[in-house]
Scaffold this active site. Structure first.
Site, PDB file in Angstrom:
ATOM      1  N   CYS A 368       0.774  -1.473  -0.245  1.00 54.40           N
ATOM      2  CA  CYS A 368      -0.323  -0.058   0.186  1.00 54.40           C
ATOM      3  C   CYS A 368       0.426   1.924  -0.062  1.00 54.40           C
ATOM      4  O   CYS A 368       0.957   2.210  -0.614  1.00 54.40           O
ATOM      5  CB  CYS A 368      -0.883  -0.167   1.061  1.00 54.40           C
ATOM      6  SG  CYS A 368      -1.688  -1.462   2.107  1.00 54.40           S
ATOM      7  N   ARG A 397       6.783 -11.649   5.443  1.00 50.16           N
ATOM      8  CA  ARG A 397       5.781 -11.158   6.508  1.00 50.16           C
ATOM      9  C   ARG A 397       6.438 -12.090   7.949  1.00 50.16           C
ATOM     10  O   ARG A 397       6.223 -13.505   7.418  1.00 50.16           O
ATOM     11  CB  ARG A 397       4.030 -11.253   6.704  1.00 50.16           C
ATOM     12  CG  ARG A 397       3.136  -9.801   6.594  1.00 50.16           C
ATOM     13  CD  ARG A 397       2.278  -9.832   6.700  1.00 50.16           C
ATOM     14  NE  ARG A 397       1.044  -9.190   5.695  1.00 50.16           N
ATOM     15  CZ  ARG A 397      -0.106  -8.903   5.268  1.00 50.16           C
ATOM     16  NH1 ARG A 397      -0.654  -9.274   5.719  1.00 50.16           N
ATOM     17  NH2 ARG A 397       0.154  -7.867   4.393  1.00 50.16           N
ATOM     18  N   GLN A 415       0.698 -11.370  -3.270  1.00 53.56           N
ATOM     19  CA  GLN A 415      -0.977 -10.706  -3.536  1.00 53.56           C
ATOM     20  C   GLN A 415      -0.910 -10.297  -4.970  1.00 53.56           C
ATOM     21  O   GLN A 415      -0.630  -9.858  -5.611  1.00 53.56           O
ATOM     22  CB  GLN A 415      -1.117  -9.196  -2.491  1.00 53.56           C
ATOM     23  CG  GLN A 415      -0.427 -10.299  -0.971  1.00 53.56           C
ATOM     24  CD  GLN A 415      -0.991  -9.181  -0.765  1.00 53.56           C
ATOM     25  OE1 GLN A 415      -0.652  -7.807  -1.082  1.00 53.56           O
ATOM     26  NE2 GLN A 415      -1.453  -8.555   1.012  1.00 53.56           N
ATOM     27  N   ASP A 417      -2.491  -7.615  -5.338  1.00 52.96           N
ATOM     28  CA  ASP A 417      -3.014  -6.455  -4.752  1.00 52.96           C
ATOM     29  C   ASP A 417      -3.641  -5.324  -6.105  1.00 52.96           C
ATOM     30  O   ASP A 417      -2.918  -5.313  -6.853  1.00 52.96           O
ATOM     31  CB  ASP A 417      -1.949  -5.865  -4.469  1.00 52.96           C
ATOM     32  CG  ASP A 417      -2.100  -5.078  -2.735  1.00 52.96           C
ATOM     33  OD1 ASP A 417      -3.587  -5.456  -2.771  1.00 52.96           O
ATOM     34  OD2 ASP A 417      -1.527  -5.060  -2.485  1.00 52.96           O
ATOM     35  N   HIS A 419      -4.849  -1.099  -5.709  1.00 50.98           N
ATOM     36  CA  HIS A 419      -5.227   0.381  -4.578  1.00 50.98           C
ATOM     37  C   HIS A 419      -5.535   1.145  -5.989  1.00 50.98           C
ATOM     38  O   HIS A 419      -5.072   1.252  -6.785  1.00 50.98           O
ATOM     39  CB  HIS A 419      -4.103   0.597  -4.192  1.00 50.98           C
ATOM     40  CG  HIS A 419      -4.048  -0.035  -2.785  1.00 50.98           C
ATOM     41  ND1 HIS A 419      -2.792  -0.986  -3.223  1.00 50.98           N
ATOM     42  CD2 HIS A 419      -4.027   0.186  -1.945  1.00 50.98           C
ATOM     43  CE1 HIS A 419      -2.343  -1.347  -2.022  1.00 50.98           C
ATOM     44  NE2 HIS A 419      -3.079  -1.274  -1.113  1.00 50.98           N
ATOM     45  N   LYS A 504     -14.700  -2.375   5.893  1.00 47.64           N
ATOM     46  CA  LYS A 504     -14.529  -3.920   4.786  1.00 47.64           C
ATOM     47  C   LYS A 504     -15.092  -4.932   4.391  1.00 47.64           C
ATOM     48  O   LYS A 504     -16.452  -5.352   5.057  1.00 47.64           O
ATOM     49  CB  LYS A 504     -12.711  -4.283   5.092  1.00 47.64           C
ATOM     50  CG  LYS A 504     -12.969  -5.431   6.059  1.00 47.64           C
ATOM     51  CD  LYS A 504     -11.710  -6.304   6.264  1.00 47.64           C
ATOM     52  CE  LYS A 504     -11.483  -7.290   7.321  1.00 47.64           C
ATOM     53  NZ  LYS A 504     -10.672  -7.696   7.984  1.00 47.64           N
ATOM     54  N   HIS A 550      -8.628  -0.445  -0.600  1.00 48.49           N
ATOM     55  CA  HIS A 550      -6.684  -1.765  -0.919  1.00 48.49           C
ATOM     56  C   HIS A 550      -8.367  -3.102  -1.217  1.00 48.49           C
ATOM     57  O   HIS A 550      -8.934  -3.464  -0.846  1.00 48.49           O
ATOM     58  CB  HIS A 550      -6.793  -2.292   0.567  1.00 48.49           C
ATOM     59  CG  HIS A 550      -5.985  -0.747   1.471  1.00 48.49           C
ATOM     60  ND1 HIS A 550      -4.550  -1.055   1.273  1.00 48.49           N
ATOM     61  CD2 HIS A 550      -6.824   0.480   2.338  1.00 48.49           C
ATOM     62  CE1 HIS A 550      -4.133   0.609   1.880  1.00 48.49           C
ATOM     63  NE2 HIS A 550      -5.709   0.760   2.171  1.00 48.49           N
TER      64      HIS A 550
HETATM   65 ZN    ZN Z   1      -3.345  -1.830   0.582  1.00 48.99          ZN
END
Ligand code: ZN
Ligand code: ZN
Length: 679
Positions: A368, A397, A415, A417, A419, A504, A550
């Site tokens: 992010c 992580r 991910q 991912d 945004h 979320k 996100h």
């Molecule tokens: Zn994010």
């Protein structure tokens, strides 16, 4: 005549009625006053929201809800905790000298940690049937479970007198002066007793003796510390009745057959090893699945107006401080000194020499902040929004080794991912578009059922109530506008479960054996744009903060491929299968023809191999079925002469179909290509 009038308590019931009960009465008394059916069915009580023993007297005016087996979640937890006590009592009955420690309820049952008697050695699976037998005896004896309040010293002395060193050690860590509860199973002095917070059912007879099963034994350190003695942990699964137990055992069996680690090995997809805890070694076959999935996702994102980016693995720790991750997330980050180590002068010492003073860099645990840094390059206007930045971002992580599980829970993951930076007036529209995209992706990937949940504001949170009201309502509106706030989509709101910065939406997939997996998510965020000073110039010429969404659809490639393996039990749809077809010969006379057939399939983009080994055809069939190859093309002398193949499909009832190569190719052409590329 009595000196004083009996004090009366007002007991309010869920239906709004209020009963006056004399001091000293219990929820069981209320149940009995309502009716004998309820008295029998009531397992425990919720008093002012707290689950308590049904025999524990009221302490004042109270709100009461009786718990029966219909309140499945509470009932299961109570029952499982009771089973843990029964297990401990049974073990001590059969194996005198065993010491007890802890025994909580778990997700599907319970366990208890024991220190076996000196010289006895750890418990084994062979001990379990006798222990189960003894547990049934304890249940049949229908012993009351009685709560008593003791002071700490009395508890300690009791355990010392009974040779329970672990319990005596533990009780001294509870705060002094606070009352401690002990639970007795039975009436007499000789009966079994454990230090326990409770609550429990009224008696062991409330348990169904056919609703539990001891499943396994493992080692566990006292209080989880490897410096402490090793204990024997006995696990069990427990339910409200036999039907639930049987269903669970079938599910376990089915899940074991589908275990992605087992299938991953059979299909040669990946491996894990201790030198890279929680990071996957993808083998060629496994990486084909990854590449197919990634290419598919990339096409879908391109078509949906996303722009793909790539951001650094390592960033200065100060950047993570600015984004707020360093404070909250530090212990999950892998940290690297920003320094070139120099070699030690001593020959034998080959460890790098570090000054210990260098700046720290951290491997990214999420993408992010880097995406906000891209957004912040150059001036953005309201016309640039929505801006959708996507990244197949590889993140690390630091999770404890014990928390890792195959490829479902890892330390290095990628991910899907993205945004999305939006203006307030674009939020609902963007979330609707996301819901539609996600729905289509799940269906393409073989999941027809999923549930949508809205996780609402938690107690500890950033931002104003107005902000929360607005973002929660926007997500609600979006799901409604997408037509998915319905029972079919398992629509539900989850109070208190949102992130600290925003509500979320969660998307939970149902797999082929009814398990659910949360993979997709979309959340609104106004905090990170604020922290990293993201802004755009509005139509009014003034600076505004964008809202950051996100979102992820499949979550991570590692976990999602693990889910796909278990969902399909390794029998991937043709377009995802690592090897789509194998041409296997019956006799060596057909070798050249087999190569010819394979070449024709390869020309059409099919991932095909040949099996020309001098083995019996049944052996070859078995081997390729185990590897879950969807199409087996068998060729012998006759097929070679006639220009045909005998086609066997994995898992198909029909034995085989004889057809020409062209017929076979046109039959599978459609399903061999990804769903988004079909005509
Ligand atoms: Zn994010
Ligand atoms: Zn207990």
């Amino acid at each position: 005549m009595r000196g004083a009038m009996t004090k009366m308590f007002k007991i309010a019931l869920p239906d709004g009625s209020v009963r006056e009960m004399p001091e000293g009465s219990t929820p069981a008394d209320v149940a009995a006053a309502i009716g004998p059916g309820l008295a029998k069915a009531a397992l425990a009580a919720k008093v002012d929201g707290e689950v308590r023993d049904i025999m524990r007297p009221f302490e004042g005016d109270s709100n009461l809800a009786l718990i029966t087996s219909r309140d499945e979640k509470d009932a299961l937890e109570l029952v499982r905790h009771d089973f843990a006590h029964v297990l401990a009592e049974a073990v001590q009955n059969i194996f005198p000298g065993t010491q007890i420690t802890f025994g909580p309820a778990t997700e599907d049952g319970f366990y208890y940690d024991f220190a076996p008697a000196p010289g006895r050695g750890p418990f084994t699976d062979e001990d379990l049937p006798a222990i189960e037998e003894e547990m049934r005896r304890v249940i049949a004896a229908d012993k009351p479970l009685v709560r008593e309040v003791w002071d700490r010293e009395r508890v300690r002395q009791f355990f010392i007198d009974h040779g329970e060193a672990f319990k005596a050690e533990w009780v001294m860590e509870l705060p002094e002066g606070e009352p401690i509860t002990m639970y007795k199973t039975g009436h007499g002095e000789a009966d079994w007793i454990d230090l326990c917070r409770g609550p429990h059912l009224a008696s062991t007879g409330k348990l169904d003796p056919n609703a539990f099963k001891l499943t396994r034994v493992s080692g566990a350190y006292w209080r989880g510390d490897p410096k402490n003695p090793m204990l024997s942990r006995i696990y069990g699964t427990a339910w409200l009745n036999r039907k639930q137990l049987d269903e669970h055992l079938v599910r376990l069996e089915e899940a074991a057959k589908r275990d992605h680690r087992k299938i991953g090995q059979e299909m040669d997809l990946f491996h894990l090893q201790a030198e890279a805890h929680g990071s996957v070694f993808w083998h060629p076959n496994g990486y084909i699945i990854w590449r197919q999935l990634e290419a598919y996702m990339r096409r879908r994102l391109d078509a949906a107006g996303y722009e793909e980016v790539k951001t650094p693995q390592l960033m200065d720790a100060r950047q993570w401080e600015r984004s707020g991750h360093w404070g909250k997330y530090r212990e999950n980050m892998f940290v690297v000194p920003d320094e070139i180590p120099h070699a030690s002068d001593e020959e034998e010492d080959d460890t790098p020499v570090l000054s210990g003073e260098a700046d720290l860099m951290a491997l990214k645990p999420m993408n992010c902040p880097a995406h906000v840094l891209i957004f912040n390059q150059g001036i953005k206007s309201y016309r640039d929004l929505p801006l959708r930045l996507a990244e197949f971002g590889c993140c690390h992580r630091n999770e404890p080794h014990g928390a890792l599980h195959g490829i479902l829970r890892v330390r290095q993951f990628t991910q899907d991912d993205a945004h999305i930076f939006v203006r307030e007036d674009q939020l609902v529209e963007e979330v609707v578009a996301f819901c539609d995209l996600l729905d289509s992706v799940y269906r393409d990937l073989g999941f027809d059922r999923y549930a949508i949940k809205l996780a609402l504001r938690p107690d500890k949170r950033f931002g104003t109530d107005e902000m929360w009201d607005w973002s929660e309502q926007s997500l609600r509106d979006a799901v409604a506008a997408a037509g998915r706030n319905t029972e079919e989509f398992g629509w539900e709101e989850l109070p208190g479960e949102g992130a600290f910065y925003a509500p979320k939406l969660e998307f939970h997939l149902s797999d082929a054996i009814g398990r659910t997996w949360q993979v997709g998510t979309i959340q609104t965020d106004t905090v990170l744009p604020e922290r990293l000073d993201a802004s755009y110039i509005g139509e009014d010429g003034a600076k505004h903060r964008p809202i950051m969404l996100h979102r992820a659809i499949i979550g991570t490639f590692e976990r999602f491929i693990g889910i796909l393996i278990e969902h399909h039990a390794g029998k991937f749809p043709l377009w995802l299968a690592p090897v789509q077809a194998v041409v296997a010969t019956i006799v060596s006379d057909a070798d050249d023809y087999a190569k010819e057939v394979a070449a024709k399939f390869a020309q059409r983009g099919i991932r095909v191999e040949t099996d020309l080994r001098n083995e019996k055809i049944n052996y070859k069939v078995r081997e390729h079925s185990l590897k879950k190859v969807p199409l087996l093309l068998v060729v012998g002398k006759r097929e070679a002469e006639e220009g045909t193949i005998a086609l066997r499909r994995l898992g198909s009832e029909e034995r085989q179909l004889v057809m020409t190569v062209d017929e076979a190719l046109s039959m599978i052409a459609e399903e061999a290509v990804p769903p988004d590329l079909r005509h």
